[in-house]
Scaffold this active site. Structure first.
Site, PDB file in Angstrom:
ATOM      1  N   LYS A  36       0.848  -1.201   0.000  1.00  0.00           N
ATOM      2  CA  LYS A  36       0.000   0.000   0.000  1.00  0.00           C
ATOM      3  C   LYS A  36       0.884   1.251   0.000  1.00  0.00           C
ATOM      4  O   LYS A  36       2.101   1.151   0.226  1.00  0.00           O
ATOM      5  CB  LYS A  36      -0.893  -0.023   1.241  1.00  0.00           C
ATOM      6  N   TYR A 244      17.268  29.021   8.848  1.00  0.00           N
ATOM      7  CA  TYR A 244      16.148  29.743   9.454  1.00  0.00           C
ATOM      8  C   TYR A 244      16.284  29.778  10.966  1.00  0.00           C
ATOM      9  O   TYR A 244      16.616  28.776  11.599  1.00  0.00           O
ATOM     10  CB  TYR A 244      14.827  29.043   9.117  1.00  0.00           C
TER      11      TYR A 244
HETATM   12  C1  PLP Z   1      -0.201  -2.008   6.685  1.00  0.00           C
HETATM   13  C2  PLP Z   1      -0.775  -3.314   7.087  1.00  0.00           C
HETATM   14  C3  PLP Z   1       0.048  -4.435   7.241  1.00  0.00           C
HETATM   15  C4  PLP Z   1       1.555  -4.336   7.197  1.00  0.00           C
HETATM   16  O1  PLP Z   1       1.982  -3.815   8.430  1.00  0.00           O
HETATM   17  P1  PLP Z   1       3.531  -3.573   8.802  1.00  0.00           P
HETATM   18  O2  PLP Z   1       3.466  -3.109  10.209  1.00  0.00           O
HETATM   19  O3  PLP Z   1       4.014  -2.519   7.871  1.00  0.00           O
HETATM   20  O4  PLP Z   1       4.235  -4.857   8.641  1.00  0.00           O
HETATM   21  C5  PLP Z   1      -0.559  -5.643   7.485  1.00  0.00           C
HETATM   22  N1  PLP Z   1      -1.900  -5.752   7.621  1.00  0.00           N
HETATM   23  C6  PLP Z   1      -2.725  -4.693   7.510  1.00  0.00           C
HETATM   24  C7  PLP Z   1      -4.187  -4.864   7.667  1.00  0.00           C
HETATM   25  C8  PLP Z   1      -2.184  -3.435   7.257  1.00  0.00           C
HETATM   26  O5  PLP Z   1      -2.996  -2.373   7.174  1.00  0.00           O
END
Ligand code: PLP
Length: 344
Positions: A36, A244
Site C-alpha cells: 500500500k 532559518y
Molecule cells: C499495513 C498493514 C500491514 C503491514 O503492516 P507492517 O506493520 O508494515 O508490517 C498488514 N496488515 C494490515 C491490515 C495493514 O494495514
C-alpha cells in the site's frame, strides 16, 4: 530528460532477503507483502515485480486506485484491497481482479450479491477496521466465499498481553467461519513467533528495511538509501549563523555544504540539528534547520566535496527514527515525488 538532483537508491537484493527472512519465521505460513501507499513510497510495481520473482503470491493495497495501478500483475498473483468496498467503489471493484477485504456489515451486504470471492477483516481489539465478533457469531459471514479471514494486531511491536489475547480471539473466531486461509501477523507480529503465522502473513515495514522488534535486528537489511546533490559550498566563521531562525551558530570556522533536499521531500524538520550524512567512512552532522528544499551539513573533514557531488543522508530506518522522532513508517511514506527511484 531533465536531470533530477535527488535519488533513492533501492536495493532489490535486500528487499528479497528481508522477505525471505520474514517468510522463514511464519511457521510454514505463506508470506505476503503489504504494498500500500505505493509500496511504502518505494514504488509498488517495482516491489511487486521483485517479490513475485522471489515467490511471493499475496499482495495488499489500500484502495481500488492502488489495485488498478497494479492491474497488469501476472494472473497467479493475489491482490487484496484493505479498505474493502465502499459506497462509491462498485464500478472499480467490478472491473478489478482484486478482492475486497470486507470490514463492516455494510460492506458485506454490498459484496454478497456479487457472489465473488472476498477477504474479511474481523476485529479482535484494535477497533479500527473489521467486523465485530458478535456480528460474526450472529451469522453475518455465512454464505460468503471467503478466501482469507484476517485480523490485525494493535501492539505487536510491544511486549503486552493483548498480543496473545488477540491471537486467541482470532483463533476462536476463525473456528466458526468457513475461510480458505487465516492471516493475522504484520511485520512485528511475525517476530512474535510462529504461533502468530497461521496460513498467511502480511509484512510491510520490515520488507523495506524497518526493524519493528529486536528479534529482527541484524536480519533486516536496509533497502532505501537517500541521496541529494550539493547545491552550494560555503565557509562560515565563528559567530555566523546557519539557516532559518539561526538555530546553529558557528563556534569556529566550518566548511558547509548545502544539499538539495528538505521537508518537501520527506526529509522532515525532525532532522534539524540531529540528522547525519555519510561522508567517507563516517558521518557528518546536519546543522541548523531543515528547510523546504535545502539542508546544510558540516563537512569539515571533507573540504574536497563540491557542487554537484552526491551525498547520502543516513536513512537507516531505526537510526533515522531515533534521530528525527518520526516512526520508521513515516520516514518511508513521507519520501516525495522529486526523487529518481533507482533499483540496483
Ligand atoms: C499495513 C498493514 C500491514 C503491514 O503492516 P507492517 O506493520 O508494515 O508490517 C498488514 N496488515 C494490515 C491490515 C495493514 O494495514
Amino acid at each position: 530528460m531533465v536531470h533530477l538532483p535527488l535519488r533513492l537508491i533501492l536495493d532489490g537484493d535486500a528487499l528479497v532477503s528481508n522477505w525471505k527472512w520474514l517468510a522463514g519465521r511464519g511457521g510454514g505460513a505463506a508470506c505476503g507483502a503489504a504494498v500500500k501507499a505505493d509500496g511504502y513510497a518505494l514504488g509498488a510495481r517495482e516491489v511487486v515485480k521483485r517479490l513475485q520473482q522471489a515467490g511471493c503470491r499475496d499482495f495488499f493495497v489500500t484502495t481500488w486506485a492502488e489495485a488498478e495501478a497494479l492491474a497488469s500483475l501476472p494472473q497467479d498473483v493475489s491482490l487484496s484491497v484493505l479498505h474493502g468496498v465502499g459506497p462509491r467503489d462498485g464500478p472499480a471493484a467490478q472491473r478489478s481482479r482484486a478482492r475486497p477485504v470486507l470490514n463492516s456489515p455494510e460492506q458485506v451486504a454490498r459484496w454478497r450479491e456479487t457472489g465473488r470471492p472476498c477477504d474479511v477483516m474481523v476485529d479482535t481489539g484494535i477497533n479500527r477496521l473489521g467486523i465485530s465478533p458478535s456480528d460474526v457469531a450472529s451469522g453475518l459471514l455465512e454464505g460468503l466465499r471467503i478466501e482469507t479471514l484476517m485480523s490485525h494486531l494493535a501492539s505487536a511491536d510491544e511486549d503486552v498481553p493483548t498480543n496473545e489475547a488477540q491471537r486467541r480471539a482470532f483463533a476462536d473466531l476463525a473456528s466458526g467461519v468457513a475461510a480458505r486461509r487465516l492471516s493475522l501477523a504484520n511485520s512485528a507480529g511475525i517476530c512474535l513467533g510462529s504461533d502468530f503465522g497461521f496460513d498467511l502473513t502480511r509484512p510491510g515495514i520490515a520488507l523495506y528495511g524497518g526493524v519493528p522488534r529486536p528479534e529482527a535486528a541484524g536480519h533486516i537489511r536496509q533497502v532505501v538509501r537517500v541521496e541529494a546533490e550539493i547545491v552550494q559550498r560555503r565557509r562560515v566563521e565563528a559567530g555566523d549563523r546557519v539557516g532559518y531562525n539561526a538555530t546553529f551558530v558557528a563556534e569556529c570556522r566550518h566548511e558547509i555544504a548545502i544539499l538539495n533536499i528538505g521537508y518537501a521531500d520527506g526529509y522532515l524538520r525532525g532532522f534539524s540539528g540531529t540528522g547525519r550524512a555519510r561522508v567517507g567512512d563516517g558521518f557528518v552532522p546536519v546543522v541548523g534547520r531543515v528547510s523546504m528544499d535545502l539542508t546544510a551539513i558540516c563537512i569539515d573533514g571533507a573540504p574536497e566535496l563540491a557542487e554537484g557531488d552526491w551525498i547520502e543522508l543516513d536513512y537507516d530506518l531505526p537510526t533515522a527514527s531515533a534521530q528525527s522522532g518520526l516512526s520508521q513508517y513515516e520516514l518511508l511514506t513521507a519520501l516525495g515525488s522529486r526523487f529518481e527511484r533507482i533499483w540496483k
